[in-house]
Write an enzyme that holds these catalytic residues in place. Structure first.
Site, mmCIF file in Angstrom:
data_model
loop_
_atom_site.group_PDB
_atom_site.id
_atom_site.type_symbol
_atom_site.label_atom_id
_atom_site.label_comp_id
_atom_site.label_asym_id
_atom_site.label_seq_id
_atom_site.Cartn_x
_atom_site.Cartn_y
_atom_site.Cartn_z
ATOM 1 N N GLU A 36 -5.215 1.393 2.242
ATOM 2 C CA GLU A 36 -5.297 0.005 2.782
ATOM 3 C C GLU A 36 -6.081 0.569 4.137
ATOM 4 O OE1 GLU A 36 -2.833 -2.547 5.369
ATOM 5 O OE2 GLU A 36 -3.008 0.143 5.563
ATOM 6 N N GLU A 37 -4.814 1.643 4.880
ATOM 7 C CA GLU A 37 -5.291 1.808 5.605
ATOM 8 C C GLU A 37 -6.453 1.795 6.130
ATOM 9 O OE1 GLU A 37 -2.870 1.680 8.267
ATOM 10 O OE2 GLU A 37 -1.436 2.055 7.160
ATOM 11 N N HIS A 74 1.990 4.848 12.473
ATOM 12 C CA HIS A 74 0.820 5.709 12.522
ATOM 13 C C HIS A 74 0.513 7.238 13.209
ATOM 14 C CE1 HIS A 74 -2.040 2.421 10.878
ATOM 15 N NE2 HIS A 74 -1.357 2.153 10.062
ATOM 16 N N HIS A 100 1.335 -1.202 0.086
ATOM 17 C CA HIS A 100 -0.290 -0.380 0.162
ATOM 18 C C HIS A 100 1.031 1.078 -0.097
ATOM 19 C CE1 HIS A 100 0.357 1.578 4.307
ATOM 20 N NE2 HIS A 100 0.409 0.562 4.277
ATOM 21 N N ASP A 115 4.529 -4.900 3.821
ATOM 22 C CA ASP A 115 4.150 -4.371 4.650
ATOM 23 C C ASP A 115 4.245 -3.718 5.835
ATOM 24 O OD1 ASP A 115 1.747 -2.085 5.236
ATOM 25 O OD2 ASP A 115 0.244 -3.719 5.332
#
Ligand code: ZN
Length: 700
Positions: free
Chosen positions: A392-393, A508, A345, A421
């Site tokens: 994707e997140e 994140h 991603h 990933d």
């Protein structure tokens, strides 16, 4: 040296029966193996740390959340690079129901009113920490403006709510504060809402990835007191407005009220801000295991602290946003309809140097490697697609829409999917995937050197994990949680993934940056390049094989280990249901696969015709599809693969053989018996497919 002379020398070497030509390579005849070794040696020499560093810097220049203009910039960057290398490219766009926040506030109403500063503060030496950041709100949070007392619910697990119940504490009408960890955050949101909470705050406890684990950023890699973990709280995969089909521009859409997404506001906060609320909570003392790493005694509440949580977004005005998958294609020379896909991603929650610029960079360097080989006359026999996925997140959206949109072709023609990933944020190798491809991944790790200079990635992998001489390193099971899910869980396509891990304290966060990567993650970018080398070898090994190198004997042996726990659970319940037919089917699959492997190796000593190989491979591609049920799991129809799935009560934990194990969990003996019979029948069909492959190979 030109390629033509190189190929000539290879052919001579093979003809002269050199030692290298005598070595076996699964799925290759001797001449093909010698040629492939040369192709792989060439491929391994191409990915370069300097390129990886350059791509990483470019792609992590700004926060690039799906649906923002910055994400179109990263897509264009990838397409431009791939075009420059001579790949056919395609940008595939979908329209996704994906609200972005317009305002987010959290404040303490009492005692002593205080508005919390939610944004992550800039840190010195990190340029992107002071650039625009995405608001601290979880993806697919509900909207609302609520004021209520706070309850601390530990990790917000199902068992934590049971504990609260036993203490006589209800979260109904309250704001729940829970810490990250032990479960997927979407499950935390679902459980908070189910128990009547009006909002959920999720914070990163210092015990989990903050100062209790190491120095905090920018002194060290771990999460500082102002660091926030964003992330989606949706529990399904793909656009929630187009369940099971592609989110094309004219697709029909499910109304928001029908979507399975949270209704309550869900906001992630730093431990600095969590402390501003938690330290005033009183009421019941916490069970000892609920105490986290902040420097005061935790209490459960409710209250007396009251908080206000406000979230609003653009769902009423601009809910659909474009996302951009990129595809770079190398057409196969002999079997162009058979497709090997490697992807990662491209979106993040911040600059995303680790998650997932590192995976994007790995795909890019692998793509450049194969593209350069093609220019020099080394075109792979099967088609290879180098993909970067968007969104994707938010719930594996880009890859899921791609798979749903193109499911007939992929279900028929996709040979394997490889996922990248967080491909590199440290030196420690880890890998996993379908048990059918684990041997191939080990073989790739054997031929790629570890950057430490002491041997192959495989040697270092064993050393770091202190693997016994008689064993292979443990590998992960593909339950879910990244872009392989559409391929594996939905369509039953064999997958593998790998990466190099390390201390990941900025997950994140806006601090997942190029500065963090160059100081703490992977300063030299050698592991980025090494992930790409493995990617190129994996793609080429599968793309060039005479017979696809799946190992269904290892697959069957791995599955067999999953039956023992089922048998114990059935016996514990004193049920008469039996695992005997399932066991027999898996045993038969192993027998057929073992015979097939021997037959394959002996037939490949000759020169099987192309049509024979094609028929054999088509049969092999049916093996895992056979254990994939079109109507899916009873609990989740999208999940068709009956081997592994993420546990629906946890999201991170893996549930093997889910059709049977979920039937047992619901205490339904009749259903368990039916699911055991269904699974046994499917393994028998898988064994039939292996037998068909063997007959094809023998020209029958
Ligand atoms: Zn990721």
């Amino acid at each position: 040296m030109s390629v033509r002379t190189r190929f000539l020398s290879i052919l001579l070497a093979a003809g002269s029966s050199s030692a290298a030509a005598q070595q076996t390579m699964t799925g290759y005849g001797a001449a093909a193996a010698a040629r492939q070794r040369e192709v792989e040696r060439d491929a391994i020499a191409r990915p370069a740390p300097s390129n990886a560093s350059m791509h990483s810097k470019q792609l992590s220049r700004e926060t690039h959340v799906a649906g923002t203009p910055a994400q179109l910039t990263t897509a264009s960057y990838v397409i431009d690079q791939m075009k420059r290398w001579g790949l056919e490219t395609e940008m595939r766009t979908y329209q996704i129901w994906m609200p972005h926040p317009t305002s987010v506030h959290v404040s303490r109403v009492s005692p002593q009113p205080k508005s919390l500063a939610l944004a992550e503060p800039p840190v010195s030496g990190d340029a992107t920490s002071s650039t625009w950041q995405y608001p601290t709100v979880n993806g697919y949070s509900g909207q609302g403006d609520v004021t209520a007392e706070l309850v601390y619910a530990n990790y917000g697990l199902i068992e934590d709510y049971a504990q609260l119940d036993s203490m006589g504490v209800s979260v109904r009408g309250k704001i729940v504060m829970a810490r990250y960890g032990r479960s997927f955050r979407g499950i935390k949101a679902r459980e908070a809402e189910k128990h009547g909470a009006v909002a959920l705050l999720i914070y990163s406890d210092p015990q989990d990835d903050g100062f209790a684990r190491g120095e905090v950023y920018p002194e060290g890699p771990m999460r500082p007191s102002g660091g926030v973990q964003r992330g989606s709280v949706m529990n399904s995969n793909g656009d929630p407005s187009t369940p099971g089909y592609g989110s094309t521009a004219n697709a029909s859409r499910v109304a928001p009220s029908q979507m399975t997404i949270p209704r309550i506001p869900v906001v992630p906060v730093s431990y600095g801000n969590a402390a501003e609320l938690l330290k005033y909570v009183r009421g019941k003392d916490v069970p000892q295991t609920w105490q986290g790493g902040l420097s005061f005694r935790y209490h459960v509440g409710p209250g007396p602290v009251r908080a206000r949580v406000t979230v609003s977004d653009d769902r009423a005005t601009k809910p659909l946003k474009p996302i951009y998958n990129t595809l770079g294609v190398v057409r196969g020379s002999e079997f162009p309809d058979e497709i090997v896909i490697i992807g990662g991603h491209r979106d993040g929650w911040g600059p995303g140097a680790a998650d997932n610029v590192s995976g994007t960079v790995s795909v890019l360097e692998a793509a450049r490697t194969v593209a350069e080989q093609v220019k020099q006359g080394m075109r792979p026999r099967r088609t290879i697609i180098f993909a970067t996925w968007d969104a994707e997140e938010w719930g594996l959206i880009g890859s899921t829409e791609f798979v749903e949109d193109d499911s007939l072709r992929l279900g028929r023609d996709a040979v394997a999917y490889f996922n990248q990933d967080v491909a590199a944020q440290g030196p420690r190798f880890g890998g996993g995937g379908s048990p059918s491809l684990r041997a191939t991944l080990r073989d790739a790790a054997r031929v790629v050197p570890d950057p430490n200079g002491k041997g192959s990635v495989y040697v270092e992998w064993r050393r770091a994990n202190a693997v016994a001489d008689t064993a292979e390193p443990a590998m992960g099971d593909p339950g879910g949680g990244s872009d392989f899910a559409g391929f594996y869980n939905h369509l039953g396509i064999p997958i593998a993934d790998w990466g190099f891990g390390g201390a990941g304290g900025v997950y994140h966060s806006q601090y997942d940056s190029y500065a963090w990567m160059t100081r703490f993650g992977e300063p030299g970018f050698q592991y980025h390049a090494t992930a790409a080398k493995i990617g190129a070898v994996m793609a080429l090994r599968v793309a060039n094989a005479d017979v696809l190198p799946y190992d269904y004997a290892e697959y069957a042996r791995t599955i067999r280990l999953l039956i023992d726990p089922i048998e114990r659970r059935v016996e514990d319940r004193k049920w008469s249901a039996s695992t005997a037919s399932l066991r027999a089917a898996v045993d038969r699959l192993e027998r057929e696969a073992t015979v097939f492997n021997t037959t394959r190796d002996s037939v490949l000593r000759g020169q099987p015709a192309k049509a024979v190989l094609e028929r054999t491979n088509r049969a092999l591609m049916q093996v895992e599809r056979a254990v994939t049920r079109p109507e899916g799991l009873k609990t989740r129809p999208w999940f068709r693969n009956l081997i592994y799935v993420a546990d629906e009560n946890n999201g991170y934990a893996n549930m093997p053989l889910p059709s049977v194990n979920e039937a047992i969990r619901t205490a339904d003996e009749a259903l368990t018996r039916r699911e055991l019979a269904d699974l046994a029948a499917r393994f028998n069909r898988a064994a039939d497919a292996v037998a068909t492959a063997r007959a094809s190979l023998l020209g029958r």
